[in-house]
Design an enzyme around this catalytic site. Sequence first.
Site, PDB file in Angstrom:
ATOM      1  N   ASP A   1      43.006  21.670  20.222  1.00 29.29           N
ATOM      2  CA  ASP A   1      43.430  22.920  20.851  1.00 29.29           C
ATOM      3  C   ASP A   1      44.958  22.900  20.877  1.00 29.29           C
ATOM      4  O   ASP A   1      45.555  22.029  21.512  1.00 29.29           O
ATOM      5  CB  ASP A   1      42.843  22.939  22.278  1.00 29.29           C
ATOM      6  CG  ASP A   1      43.279  24.147  23.076  1.00 29.29           C
ATOM      7  OD1 ASP A   1      44.200  24.878  22.652  1.00 29.29           O
ATOM      8  OD2 ASP A   1      42.694  24.347  24.157  1.00 29.29           O
ATOM      9  N   ILE A   2      45.573  23.863  20.211  1.00 24.16           N
ATOM     10  CA  ILE A   2      47.042  23.856  20.063  1.00 24.16           C
ATOM     11  C   ILE A   2      47.756  23.960  21.410  1.00 24.16           C
ATOM     12  O   ILE A   2      48.895  23.530  21.536  1.00 24.16           O
ATOM     13  CB  ILE A   2      47.484  24.972  19.080  1.00 24.16           C
ATOM     14  CG1 ILE A   2      48.867  24.677  18.504  1.00 24.16           C
ATOM     15  CG2 ILE A   2      47.418  26.343  19.726  1.00 24.16           C
ATOM     16  CD1 ILE A   2      49.226  25.521  17.294  1.00 24.16           C
TER      17      ILE A   2
ATOM     18  N   VAL B   1      43.266  32.141  19.014  1.00 21.12           N
ATOM     19  CA  VAL B   1      44.353  31.271  19.473  1.00 21.12           C
ATOM     20  C   VAL B   1      45.355  32.063  20.312  1.00 21.12           C
ATOM     21  O   VAL B   1      45.959  31.527  21.247  1.00 21.12           O
ATOM     22  CB  VAL B   1      44.999  30.546  18.262  1.00 21.12           C
ATOM     23  CG1 VAL B   1      45.781  31.465  17.375  1.00 21.12           C
ATOM     24  CG2 VAL B   1      45.843  29.382  18.725  1.00 21.12           C
ATOM     25  N   ASP B   2      45.519  33.354  20.023  1.00 19.07           N
ATOM     26  CA  ASP B   2      46.419  34.218  20.796  1.00 19.07           C
ATOM     27  C   ASP B   2      45.978  34.257  22.271  1.00 19.07           C
ATOM     28  O   ASP B   2      46.793  34.069  23.191  1.00 19.07           O
ATOM     29  CB  ASP B   2      46.374  35.619  20.170  1.00 19.07           C
ATOM     30  CG  ASP B   2      47.532  36.511  20.563  1.00 19.07           C
ATOM     31  OD1 ASP B   2      48.422  36.037  21.282  1.00 19.07           O
ATOM     32  OD2 ASP B   2      47.533  37.679  20.136  1.00 19.07           O
TER      33      ASP B   2
ATOM     34  N   SER C   1      45.674  33.489  10.352  1.00 18.43           N
ATOM     35  CA  SER C   1      44.897  34.498   9.589  1.00 18.43           C
ATOM     36  C   SER C   1      43.471  34.083   9.241  1.00 18.43           C
ATOM     37  O   SER C   1      42.726  34.889   8.690  1.00 18.43           O
ATOM     38  CB  SER C   1      45.605  34.910   8.279  1.00 18.43           C
ATOM     39  OG  SER C   1      46.667  35.789   8.525  1.00 18.43           O
ATOM     40  N   THR C   2      43.081  32.837   9.541  1.00 17.61           N
ATOM     41  CA  THR C   2      41.762  32.384   9.074  1.00 17.61           C
ATOM     42  C   THR C   2      40.622  32.679  10.055  1.00 17.61           C
ATOM     43  O   THR C   2      39.482  32.314   9.793  1.00 17.61           O
ATOM     44  CB  THR C   2      41.758  30.870   8.776  1.00 17.61           C
ATOM     45  OG1 THR C   2      41.916  30.158  10.011  1.00 17.61           O
ATOM     46  CG2 THR C   2      42.865  30.487   7.815  1.00 17.61           C
ATOM     47  N   GLY C   3      40.947  33.337  11.170  1.00 15.55           N
ATOM     48  CA  GLY C   3      39.909  33.697  12.140  1.00 15.55           C
ATOM     49  C   GLY C   3      39.565  35.170  12.004  1.00 15.55           C
ATOM     50  O   GLY C   3      38.993  35.606  11.002  1.00 15.55           O
ATOM     51  N   VAL C   4      39.940  35.935  13.013  1.00 17.36           N
ATOM     52  CA  VAL C   4      39.670  37.383  13.037  1.00 17.36           C
ATOM     53  C   VAL C   4      40.191  38.067  11.770  1.00 17.36           C
ATOM     54  O   VAL C   4      39.575  39.019  11.274  1.00 17.36           O
ATOM     55  CB  VAL C   4      40.348  38.011  14.288  1.00 17.36           C
ATOM     56  CG1 VAL C   4      40.238  39.520  14.274  1.00 17.36           C
ATOM     57  CG2 VAL C   4      39.738  37.453  15.553  1.00 17.36           C
ATOM     58  N   TYR C   5      41.301  37.606  11.222  1.00 17.71           N
ATOM     59  CA  TYR C   5      41.908  38.265  10.071  1.00 17.71           C
ATOM     60  C   TYR C   5      41.239  37.912   8.739  1.00 17.71           C
ATOM     61  O   TYR C   5      41.626  38.443   7.695  1.00 17.71           O
ATOM     62  CB  TYR C   5      43.416  38.003  10.025  1.00 17.71           C
ATOM     63  CG  TYR C   5      44.211  38.867  10.981  1.00 17.71           C
ATOM     64  CD1 TYR C   5      43.581  39.806  11.802  1.00 17.71           C
ATOM     65  CD2 TYR C   5      45.597  38.775  11.066  1.00 17.71           C
ATOM     66  CE1 TYR C   5      44.306  40.597  12.679  1.00 17.71           C
ATOM     67  CE2 TYR C   5      46.336  39.581  11.932  1.00 17.71           C
ATOM     68  CZ  TYR C   5      45.683  40.490  12.740  1.00 17.71           C
ATOM     69  OH  TYR C   5      46.399  41.283  13.599  1.00 17.71           O
TER      70      TYR C   5
HETATM   71  N1  AR6 Z   1      43.933  26.022  19.064  1.00 18.03           N
HETATM   72  C1  AR6 Z   1      44.025  25.978  17.719  1.00 18.03           C
HETATM   73  N2  AR6 Z   1      43.412  26.856  16.898  1.00 18.03           N
HETATM   74  C2  AR6 Z   1      42.641  27.805  17.485  1.00 18.03           C
HETATM   75  C3  AR6 Z   1      42.480  27.925  18.887  1.00 18.03           C
HETATM   76  C4  AR6 Z   1      43.165  26.987  19.693  1.00 18.03           C
HETATM   77  N3  AR6 Z   1      43.097  27.012  21.021  1.00 18.03           N
HETATM   78  N4  AR6 Z   1      41.648  28.977  19.124  1.00 18.03           N
HETATM   79  C5  AR6 Z   1      41.291  29.491  17.940  1.00 18.03           C
HETATM   80  N5  AR6 Z   1      41.868  28.786  16.944  1.00 18.03           N
HETATM   81  P1  AR6 Z   1      42.557  33.720  15.097  1.00 18.03           P
HETATM   82  P2  AR6 Z   1      43.992  35.316  13.055  1.00 18.03           P
HETATM   83  C6  AR6 Z   1      41.782  28.944  15.490  1.00 18.03           C
HETATM   84  O1  AR6 Z   1      41.416  34.654  15.051  1.00 18.03           O
HETATM   85  O2  AR6 Z   1      42.884  35.142  12.089  1.00 18.03           O
HETATM   86  C7  AR6 Z   1      43.892  37.683  17.652  1.00 18.03           C
HETATM   87  O3  AR6 Z   1      43.102  38.552  18.385  1.00 18.03           O
HETATM   88  C8  AR6 Z   1      40.629  29.725  14.910  1.00 18.03           C
HETATM   89  O4  AR6 Z   1      39.449  28.927  14.905  1.00 18.03           O
HETATM   90  O5  AR6 Z   1      43.036  33.248  16.414  1.00 18.03           O
HETATM   91  O6  AR6 Z   1      45.404  35.132  12.581  1.00 18.03           O
HETATM   92  C9  AR6 Z   1      45.327  38.181  17.472  1.00 18.03           C
HETATM   93  O7  AR6 Z   1      45.766  38.925  18.586  1.00 18.03           O
HETATM   94  C10 AR6 Z   1      41.153  29.989  13.500  1.00 18.03           C
HETATM   95  O8  AR6 Z   1      40.958  28.826  12.688  1.00 18.03           O
HETATM   96  O9  AR6 Z   1      43.882  34.363  14.366  1.00 18.03           O
HETATM   97  C11 AR6 Z   1      45.242  39.031  16.246  1.00 18.03           C
HETATM   98  O10 AR6 Z   1      44.802  40.323  16.541  1.00 18.03           O
HETATM   99  C12 AR6 Z   1      42.650  30.164  13.716  1.00 18.03           C
HETATM  100  O11 AR6 Z   1      42.910  29.651  15.025  1.00 18.03           O
HETATM  101  C13 AR6 Z   1      44.213  38.323  15.410  1.00 18.03           C
HETATM  102  O12 AR6 Z   1      43.378  37.608  16.318  1.00 18.03           O
HETATM  103  C14 AR6 Z   1      43.147  31.591  13.627  1.00 18.03           C
HETATM  104  O13 AR6 Z   1      42.177  32.478  14.177  1.00 18.03           O
HETATM  105  C15 AR6 Z   1      44.836  37.323  14.464  1.00 18.03           C
HETATM  106  O14 AR6 Z   1      43.827  36.784  13.652  1.00 18.03           O
END
Ligand code: AR6
Length: 181
Positions: free
Chosen positions: A17-18, A40-41, A128-132
């Site tokens: 967890d970052i 993560v945001d 970008s690898t989550g929601v995006y």
């Molecule tokens: N620590 C490290 N990595 C994490 C954590 C954490 N605590 N939580 C999630 N991840 P995402 P995106 C990982 O969706 O794709 C938001 O709503 C997750 O598993 O957080 O850039 C923003 O406001 C994945 O591998 O970011 C934007 O609207 C990675 O972080 C949008 O999502 C990125 O997933 C950005 O989407």
Amino acid sequence: MEKRFPGGKRLRLVVGDITRVHADAIVNAANSSLAGGGGVDGAIHRAGGPSLMRELDRIRAQTGGCPTGSAVVTTAGNLPARFVFHAVGPVYRGGRHNEAELLACCHRTCLSMAEERDLRVVSFPAISTGVYGYPVEAAAPVALAAARAHLEREGNCVQEIVFVLYDQATYDAFARALEPR
Ligand code: AR6
């Protein structure tokens, strides 16, 4: 996993967890409106506390937000860091909409912001690898290439770049990209 560079610089991959990993700057995967979100945001805002959003509110009032491929800085509130760099990665739309360049640009911008502040340790999530929706197998080499290029450049202040990857599958994809067999 760790890769060493001349001058003792290091690129590290960890699962975790970052918000729990010490760094001078923690990079957030934000959105253009800087309005917070999930993933993560959400975790960064929860752990950092309300001061982050107050600072982002001021930035939004001045600039209207942050373009894709760029980043803005706030202090880190209760996080174990001095700064948070709120970076906006691209939404993945099949790979032919300049996604790789925008993702690389995000990383380069954050690393330049770290140099401007004489920082030594910067942590990144897998932007970008989550929601995006950016496939991690495609995103990992782009993120790592930007990090390596920065660590290979002589005279840079940043000594350590840590990718804090939330799950084992993401870690494995980054590890394969770092040490291709
Ligand atoms: N620590 C490290 N990595 C994490 C954590 C954490 N605590 N939580 C999630 N991840 P995402 P995106 C990982 O969706 O794709 C938001 O709503 C997750 O598993 O957080 O850039 C923003 O406001 C994945 O591998 O970011 C934007 O609207 C990675 O972080 C949008 O999502 C990125 O997933 C950005 O989407």
